[in-house]
Structures are given as C-alpha cells and as structure tokens.
Design an enzyme around this catalytic site. Sequence first.
Site, PDB file in Angstrom:
ATOM      1  N   HIS A 213      10.023  -4.937   1.678  1.00 38.71           N
ATOM      2  CA  HIS A 213       9.120  -5.797   1.263  1.00 38.71           C
ATOM      3  C   HIS A 213       9.690  -6.726   0.111  1.00 38.71           C
ATOM      4  O   HIS A 213       9.637  -8.025   0.052  1.00 38.71           O
ATOM      5  CB  HIS A 213       8.038  -5.116   0.664  1.00 38.71           C
ATOM      6  CG  HIS A 213       6.619  -6.251   0.396  1.00 38.71           C
ATOM      7  ND1 HIS A 213       6.592  -6.536  -1.013  1.00 38.71           N
ATOM      8  CD2 HIS A 213       5.855  -7.066   1.099  1.00 38.71           C
ATOM      9  CE1 HIS A 213       5.429  -7.524  -0.974  1.00 38.71           C
ATOM     10  NE2 HIS A 213       5.309  -7.688   0.048  1.00 38.71           N
ATOM     11  N   HIS A 217      10.680 -10.857   0.596  1.00 34.34           N
ATOM     12  CA  HIS A 217      10.368 -12.060  -0.539  1.00 34.34           C
ATOM     13  C   HIS A 217      11.494 -12.699  -1.405  1.00 34.34           C
ATOM     14  O   HIS A 217      11.517 -13.771  -1.585  1.00 34.34           O
ATOM     15  CB  HIS A 217       9.318 -11.395  -1.595  1.00 34.34           C
ATOM     16  CG  HIS A 217       7.824 -11.216  -0.829  1.00 34.34           C
ATOM     17  ND1 HIS A 217       7.047 -12.367  -0.827  1.00 34.34           N
ATOM     18  CD2 HIS A 217       7.276 -10.304  -0.467  1.00 34.34           C
ATOM     19  CE1 HIS A 217       5.926 -12.185  -0.333  1.00 34.34           C
ATOM     20  NE2 HIS A 217       5.894 -10.719  -0.122  1.00 34.34           N
ATOM     21  N   HIS A 243       3.208  -9.657   7.267  1.00 29.92           N
ATOM     22  CA  HIS A 243       2.113  -8.965   6.368  1.00 29.92           C
ATOM     23  C   HIS A 243       1.077  -8.590   7.558  1.00 29.92           C
ATOM     24  O   HIS A 243       0.481  -7.383   7.414  1.00 29.92           O
ATOM     25  CB  HIS A 243       1.628  -9.692   5.516  1.00 29.92           C
ATOM     26  CG  HIS A 243       2.480 -10.120   4.259  1.00 29.92           C
ATOM     27  ND1 HIS A 243       3.398 -11.101   4.381  1.00 29.92           N
ATOM     28  CD2 HIS A 243       2.685  -9.370   3.049  1.00 29.92           C
ATOM     29  CE1 HIS A 243       4.203 -11.079   3.108  1.00 29.92           C
ATOM     30  NE2 HIS A 243       3.682  -9.932   2.414  1.00 29.92           N
ATOM     31  N   GLU A 351      -0.698 -18.805   0.447  1.00 27.55           N
ATOM     32  CA  GLU A 351       0.575 -17.705  -0.120  1.00 27.55           C
ATOM     33  C   GLU A 351       0.285 -18.243  -1.560  1.00 27.55           C
ATOM     34  O   GLU A 351       0.157 -17.262  -2.383  1.00 27.55           O
ATOM     35  CB  GLU A 351       1.793 -17.939   0.355  1.00 27.55           C
ATOM     36  CG  GLU A 351       2.843 -16.884  -0.516  1.00 27.55           C
ATOM     37  CD  GLU A 351       4.021 -16.759   0.200  1.00 27.55           C
ATOM     38  OE1 GLU A 351       4.432 -17.722   0.900  1.00 27.55           O
ATOM     39  OE2 GLU A 351       4.964 -15.993  -0.332  1.00 27.55           O
ATOM     40  N   HIS A 366      -3.325 -16.226  -2.521  1.00 25.80           N
ATOM     41  CA  HIS A 366      -2.670 -15.012  -2.232  1.00 25.80           C
ATOM     42  C   HIS A 366      -1.983 -14.471  -3.575  1.00 25.80           C
ATOM     43  O   HIS A 366      -2.225 -13.453  -4.181  1.00 25.80           O
ATOM     44  CB  HIS A 366      -1.749 -14.993  -1.091  1.00 25.80           C
ATOM     45  CG  HIS A 366      -0.832 -13.958  -1.244  1.00 25.80           C
ATOM     46  ND1 HIS A 366       0.592 -14.198  -1.896  1.00 25.80           N
ATOM     47  CD2 HIS A 366      -0.685 -12.663  -0.867  1.00 25.80           C
ATOM     48  CE1 HIS A 366       1.211 -13.290  -1.836  1.00 25.80           C
ATOM     49  NE2 HIS A 366       0.593 -12.234  -1.209  1.00 25.80           N
ATOM     50  N   HIS A 370      -2.866 -11.293  -6.327  1.00 27.12           N
ATOM     51  CA  HIS A 370      -1.998 -10.173  -6.822  1.00 27.12           C
ATOM     52  C   HIS A 370      -2.316 -10.278  -8.621  1.00 27.12           C
ATOM     53  O   HIS A 370      -2.216  -9.165  -8.968  1.00 27.12           O
ATOM     54  CB  HIS A 370      -0.662 -10.701  -6.451  1.00 27.12           C
ATOM     55  CG  HIS A 370      -0.214 -10.244  -5.190  1.00 27.12           C
ATOM     56  ND1 HIS A 370       0.388  -8.716  -4.845  1.00 27.12           N
ATOM     57  CD2 HIS A 370      -0.223 -10.668  -3.954  1.00 27.12           C
ATOM     58  CE1 HIS A 370       0.675  -8.703  -3.423  1.00 27.12           C
ATOM     59  NE2 HIS A 370       0.407  -9.661  -2.952  1.00 27.12           N
ATOM     60  N   HIS A 406      -4.266  -7.826   1.296  1.00 27.42           N
ATOM     61  CA  HIS A 406      -3.752  -8.266   2.382  1.00 27.42           C
ATOM     62  C   HIS A 406      -4.475  -8.215   3.503  1.00 27.42           C
ATOM     63  O   HIS A 406      -4.260  -9.207   4.470  1.00 27.42           O
ATOM     64  CB  HIS A 406      -2.398  -7.619   2.750  1.00 27.42           C
ATOM     65  CG  HIS A 406      -1.338  -8.690   1.735  1.00 27.42           C
ATOM     66  ND1 HIS A 406      -0.981  -9.863   2.372  1.00 27.42           N
ATOM     67  CD2 HIS A 406      -0.708  -8.435   0.543  1.00 27.42           C
ATOM     68  CE1 HIS A 406       0.160 -10.138   1.638  1.00 27.42           C
ATOM     69  NE2 HIS A 406      -0.004  -9.524   0.353  1.00 27.42           N
TER      70      HIS A 406
END
Length: 693
Positions: A213, A217, A243, A351, A366, A370, A406
């Site tokens: 992961h 990114h 995802h 995102e 998104h 987080h 997610h």
Amino acid sequence: MANVVESLKLLFDRPNEPLITPKGDQKAVFQLSEKLVPPEYASNGVELNDRFGDDAGEKIPLKTLTNYPSFSKASQLPSDADFSLFLPKHQEMATEVIDALLGVPENQLQDFLSTCVFARANLNPQLFNYCYSVALMHRDDTKNVPIQNFAETFPSKFMDSQVFQQAREVAAVVPQTVARTPIIIPRDYTATDLEEEHRLAYWREDIGVNLHHWHWHLVYPFTASQRSIVAKDRRGELFFYMHQQLIARYNCERLNNSLKRVKKFSNWREPIPEAYFPKLDSLTSSRGWPPRQANMRWQDLKRPVDGLDITINDMERWRRQIEEAISTGMVTHSDGSRSALDIDKLGNMLESSILSPNRELYGSIHNNGHSFSAYMHDPTHRYLESFGVIADEATTMRDPFFFRWHAWIDDICQSHKESSYVRPYTRSELENQGVQITSVACETDGYPANTLNTFWMSSDVDLSRGLDFSDRGPVYARFTHLNNRPFRYVIKCNNTGSARRTTCRIFIAPKFDERNLVWALTEQRKMFIEMDRFVVPLNAGENTITRLSTESSVTIPFEQTFRDLSAQSNDPRRPNLAEFNFCGCGWPQHMLVPKGTEAGAAYQLFVMLSNYDLDSVEQEDGSPMSCVQASSFCGLRDKKYPDRRAMGFPFDRPSSTATNIEDFILPNMGLQDITIRLLNQTEPNPRNPPSSS
Ligand code: CUO
C-alpha cells in the site's frame, strides 16, 4: 555513474542518524562542508565528520554547488516530527523538495548527489525519504537506483515497538561475527480475542500488505507541481480499483473468520465503535503512535500546524456535489464547463488528486477523511498530539477503521457503476465467438484437485539499516505470516476459429454470503478478487492453458516485497530483484490466497477468455525491466495500463440479465467450485538467513 549510484543508495541508510556519521556496512563517510552539516551540528559537524572520515571504509567527496535549495517551507518540519502526505502543510513541503530534486538537470549526477545530501542533512528524515524516493523514481537518470525496502529503513512503522529495545541489545552485545538469533515478533500483540476485529490482525498488520500500500501511493502520488508525475494512465480508475480489491479481499478474509462484510462509514457524525491500539513507536519522534478509543467521533479540525481548517459540514457539502455528479452523470470543471463523469474522473475527484476536474467544488474527501479519522483524539492540536496510524500510508491498513472508510469510498464508486450512465455489458462485449471453455481447475501437487492450501510461515527481516545509533551487522526480526502452496490453473478450451490471442482473466469469490446463502450477482460481483490476468495464444482446435500461481499479474515474489536474505541472494547471476522503485509495488505473493478455514471454505473459481480485439492496448516501447511487475494493481512503468477494458472487467458493473453467477456464464467462461483449506501450522521460511536459527 556506478559510484554515484552507490552513494545515492547510502542516503537511505539509518535515516534518523545525521549524515555526519558513517553509512552502510562498509562505513562510507560523506565529506561534508559547512553548508552540508545539519543545523544542530553547525558548530562542530565538519570536525566530527572529519574524525569519522579517519577510519572510514570509503570517503565520498561531494561537489560544491553554487546554489543550494532554500527549502523555506520544508525546513520548518522539525526533524523529530512524523510526516503525513494527507496533511496540506506536509504536501506543500513535499512539493517543494520534489521540485528541487527534479529540478537538477538530468545526467548531472554529481550535482544531484550534492543536492540530495543537502536535503538529507537539513530535512526531516521521513519527509526526505518520501521526496527522495519519488525523485529517484521519476528522473530518467536515477530510475534504476534501487529504493531501499521501506520496512528496513523505517522498521518501526511495521512492527511491535518492543522489538527495538531487544534489537539494540543484540546489536550491542552479540558481535557481528557470531550468528545473531532472530528476535521473535509475537503473532498477537495489538489485542486479544475479546476484540472480534482482532481476528483480522494477521491480515491488516501484515508487513507485505502494508508495504504494497505504501509503495502504491509512492508510484501514484496525488500531487506534484510536475503534472506528468501524477497524470499516469488511468490513475483515478486505478485508485478506485486497487482499493476496491483491497476491500473485496478484506471481506473474503472476514467471511473466513466468521465476521460480516465491513460496514461502510456513511454517517460521519456517529460514534465509531472500532478502537485501535497500534503498539507502534516512531523512531523519528521517539513517541508512540496515538491509539483510538472505542466510540470516538469525527470532529471539526483546526490544526494550523498541519494546514488543516476543515469541518464536517465542508465534507458533507463536497459529498453532496459528488453525489450530484453521479446522479446527473456530469462533472462541472473549474472553468464552468461540463463533461460526462467517468470512473477515472471520479477516482481523481474523490481522492482528490490534482487531476480532479474541480477541487473547489468536489473538495478532497478521501484524503481529509484520513485526517478526520487520524485526529479524533486531538482535533485542535490542544495536546500537541500527532496523527494516528490511519494518516500514514505505511501504517494505515493496520487500523480496522481504514476499511470502514474505504468501504464508503468504494460504495460511492459503485453507485456510479450502478447508475444509468454506465451501460451494462452487452453479450458481444462479454463473449468471444468460437472460444468455448470445456473445463477449469486448480491443481496443487500432493493435494486434492480444486483445493487451495494455506498455512503460516515464519520469515526474517533485517532491521539493521533502520536501527539508528547502534552497532552494525544484521539484526533479524522474525514474524509470522499467512502463505499458500504454489498451484496452477489448468484451463481447457476449444477454439473453432483460427489461431488468435485471448486475455485470460481469473477471479475467485466466496460461494456463500455471511448467512451461508447463495449470493445475488449484484453482491457477489463486488466479492470477486482478481487472481491473475494474462494474454495467451490459442491454436485452432483444442487448447490446454496451464498457468502457475506464482506468475500472477496481481502479485510480486516474496523476495521482491522484502529483500532476499538467503545465501542465494549473493549469486551475481540472479536477476536483480532489488529494483524496488516500481517493482516493490504489488500484492505480496504470500497473501494471494485468502486464509480459508481449517474445515475448508467454499469458493468459486471464475475464468474468462475474452476477445483480445477488445482488450488490446497499443504500447510504446518502454525501458526493459528485470523484475516482475504486478500490472493488475500497479500498472506498468512508463506504459499504459495493459488492458483496454474497465478495471475489474467483467465484474466492475452490474449485469442487465444475470441474477447469479451461474446465469452469467457464457461459453468463453468457466466456473468451478473450489475449497480453500488452512493448515493451522507454522513452517520456517527456507529463505531465512543461513546463520540464524
Ligand atoms: Cu490508499 Cu486511503 O488511499 O489509503
């Protein structure tokens, strides 16, 4: 060039130690001028550096530059702070550093090295590591410089903090010449079985899963001032798809552990029952990562230190705009123009990446989600607390709440796929005239046909490159992870037409839902996990396609996720598996197969041989790669995504005709019941270093 590459590699070593000390096993010393010593060593850095140079294995001279970057933003991040790309302030800092590193002209490697040394000496180690990795990957002259394995550079992001005290002790007490016994990382260290979410800890906290992961990114940054770094082929769609597959895989594991599928986090004002106590320390900040108690809530964020000033109302406003785009099938761009929504735009909007058509209107749901999730314990910086694990891409998947968040992102994407603006596939898109599958099977030597077999394995990771301020020589930590026996797919088909190519698409899904009922296809399609996808020639007449599980387009080999510590790893004839730049991205091979159960979990194997005329992609020649590329989740370096169909095809959208998977099957598809069985025993990894026991 070779020497500069060796010097560049050393900039990953011992990231929290100042650059004035020796680097690497050969104790190389960078010869620092006053300009290049860290500010805290302004008075004596050059002198200390000279002294280390006296017994250095090698001295690395550095070119003096006429201009060094100012790093006016980036140098504000204290060297002992944790770094998160989700925080706007940190993004600005990263952009400044990446610009500077990419701004050094190509093929001026001595200049590049000096610029990087200056950055390494003056910047926060985590910020530097990220920007340096992105720069190496995106410069033509450095894209083959290996990026050191992140679990070795920052091991504290991947394992129980208790390991490090023991590791220091081993490094100090046991000489390098004596075999050092590995330190055992317990299998269960973040909770007990009282917490039912802990049943998934082996999966969420898997080192390889988290490395994948993090690496994804790194390959697909959402911001950069050089647009081409972000604007990779279909990156918004791949954000969705990679995802989506994480959620599907997680849900398979949940069912195998007698848990329901993950519940999406949809009401952003309700309490969150999932607690998480990570038991990780940061070796950068010398602090533990903050935990989250049960039943905390998102709260408006006002943290000027992070550049965050954002309310739940803001989030809800952006959400309404996104929902409106989905319900109308239209996107409004920043200049007021409108265009049709597609999954690639939606991924970038959600995102959000800088490719979002309108970041004012659609916000950055998104990324901010987080941050909201990571700061429930200190939304206003009142307690000077840092973020929870969910705001760091290397640690975020450890937290059960990651999957709830997610799952919501995925659900929004699925509502677009289910909308009237996405046309279900026609029969002619799904079929492949003249190709009939007669049987599909999976075979594992020594096991019954159509079973996949999982077990536990204990493997070693070398901590020494990230073990700052301690003696040299390998220090191993031993962790236990899921693994699977290698198997092969055997697909028999008849081609009544002429010889041609086809794309073979292989998926599996649990046969029954959490209530043990047969799935409706509208639900099961979201549970299909991609196992492999490859192009294969078909002769006229009968064909048998055999494909090894280790060839999967989803995974990378164990030695590519980690580093090969075995004796063979020193064989110079081996292909270079150490190119972690792009090649570290990929689902770990040891997690290819869901755990299953000891009694045997019922799954369905689905195989499709699709019409290559509708699949093929024109590629330009890229530079050759000597590693395995996991194209399904990570794409191909410098190339287009190697499949023209929508990602997840044929399950990415609802069927207009079939209500269950059996109805969906056409002659060019095959379906086979399989069983996934767990052998609940642990075996040592044969690749563990020869000297350790
Ligand atoms: Cu990968 Cu939320 O995008 O963590």
